[in-house]
Design an enzyme around this catalytic site. Sequence first.
Site, short mmCIF file in Angstrom:
data_model
loop_
_atom_site.label_atom_id
_atom_site.label_comp_id
_atom_site.label_asym_id
_atom_site.label_seq_id
_atom_site.Cartn_x
_atom_site.Cartn_y
_atom_site.Cartn_z
N GLY A 48 -7.69 4.76 -4.13
CA GLY A 48 -6.86 3.67 -3.63
C GLY A 48 -6.46 3.76 -2.17
N GLU A 102 -0.92 8.08 0.20
CA GLU A 102 -1.11 7.42 -1.10
C GLU A 102 -1.07 5.90 -0.90
OE1 GLU A 102 -2.26 7.01 -3.85
OE2 GLU A 102 -1.20 8.17 -5.36
N ASP A 103 -1.75 5.19 -1.79
CA ASP A 103 -1.75 3.72 -1.67
C ASP A 103 -0.43 3.11 -2.11
OD1 ASP A 103 -2.14 4.40 -4.34
OD2 ASP A 103 -3.88 3.11 -4.65
N ASP A 106 4.49 3.70 -7.74
CA ASP A 106 4.97 2.77 -8.76
C ASP A 106 6.10 3.48 -9.52
OD1 ASP A 106 5.13 0.73 -10.64
OD2 ASP A 106 3.22 1.13 -11.58
N PHE A 155 1.94 -6.73 -10.08
CA PHE A 155 0.64 -6.08 -9.94
C PHE A 155 -0.10 -6.67 -8.75
CE2 PHE A 155 -3.86 -5.41 -10.72
CZ PHE A 155 -3.87 -4.06 -11.00
N ARG A 168 -10.98 -3.87 -4.04
CA ARG A 168 -10.58 -2.86 -3.04
C ARG A 168 -10.96 -3.26 -1.63
NH1 ARG A 168 -9.08 1.75 -5.91
NH2 ARG A 168 -10.25 2.22 -7.78
P1 5GP Z 1 2.66 5.81 -10.63
O1 5GP Z 1 2.20 7.14 -11.13
O2 5GP Z 1 3.54 5.89 -9.41
O3 5GP Z 1 3.30 5.00 -11.72
O4 5GP Z 1 1.39 4.98 -10.28
C1 5GP Z 1 0.70 5.23 -9.14
C2 5GP Z 1 -0.73 4.75 -9.21
O5 5GP Z 1 -0.85 3.59 -10.05
C3 5GP Z 1 -1.16 4.30 -7.85
O6 5GP Z 1 -1.74 5.38 -7.13
C4 5GP Z 1 -2.15 3.22 -8.15
O7 5GP Z 1 -3.43 3.76 -8.33
C5 5GP Z 1 -1.67 2.63 -9.45
N1 5GP Z 1 -0.87 1.39 -9.27
C6 5GP Z 1 0.46 1.26 -9.37
N2 5GP Z 1 0.85 -0.01 -9.16
C7 5GP Z 1 -0.29 -0.70 -8.91
C8 5GP Z 1 -0.56 -2.09 -8.60
O8 5GP Z 1 0.32 -2.96 -8.50
N3 5GP Z 1 -1.87 -2.41 -8.40
C9 5GP Z 1 -2.88 -1.50 -8.49
N4 5GP Z 1 -4.10 -1.93 -8.27
N5 5GP Z 1 -2.66 -0.19 -8.77
C10 5GP Z 1 -1.38 0.19 -8.98
MG MG Z 2 -3.42 5.80 -6.00
#
Ligand code: 5GP
Ligand code: MG
Length: 178
Positions: A48, A102-103, A106, A155, A168
């Site tokens: 990402g 990091e992208d 969440d 999302f 992407r």
């Molecule tokens: P976390 O572990 O913080 O819940 O999730 C992080 C990962 O979930 C991010 O690195 C990403 O890959 C994915 N992610 C979280 N929210 C989104 C979103 O709104 N869109 C997309 N495409 N990926 C997300």
């Molecule tokens: Mg990611």
Amino acid sequence: MDIVQIKDKRFGLTISEKEILNAIESVAQRINADLQDKNPLFICVLNGAFMFAADLMKFVTIPSEVTFVKLSSYEGLMSTGKVKEVFGLTENLSGRTVVIVEDIIDTGKTMANLIESLGSKNVAEVYVATLLLKPEAMEHTVPLDYVAIEIPNDFIVGYGLDYDGYGRNLRAIYTLIP
Ligand code: 5GP
Ligand code: MG
């Protein structure tokens, strides 16, 4: 291109390419000032963050290195909660200032897990640079040193982030239209 169709879903333009690049430049300027003498190692989290890392590094002007790791915990629209292993980290991190690139953060689980996995590597200090942050979704405590853009708990795709592998390559960020 205000609306894009990816597979079965439609997404609307939310953050323009210009807005993204401006936010990234501001983050890079702060990094340049803060980490000037630290020879940081940037660790880009694939897949990402590839686009964010590429643009961020163009604005970073201090001596630094970049490396890439791979891990994934996200399938489809919902976080699975499972956190997979870190692949590809072969550098000696002992005594290094590390910046995780990091992208999106969440729930924060992925980042918390990644930071924990660095715990055994004698890192001097760890900073986090994230393109996006969903403050309302945060469940884990993670350092938020460099956040480019905060977004609501929706999302999104584009600028490196995917829906089921697609999207992407979009230059801007798009939000799922319910
Ligand atoms: P976390 O572990 O913080 O819940 O999730 C992080 C990962 O979930 C991010 O690195 C990403 O890959 C994915 N992610 C979280 N929210 C989104 C979103 O709104 N869109 C997309 N495409 N990926 C997300
Ligand atoms: Mg990611």
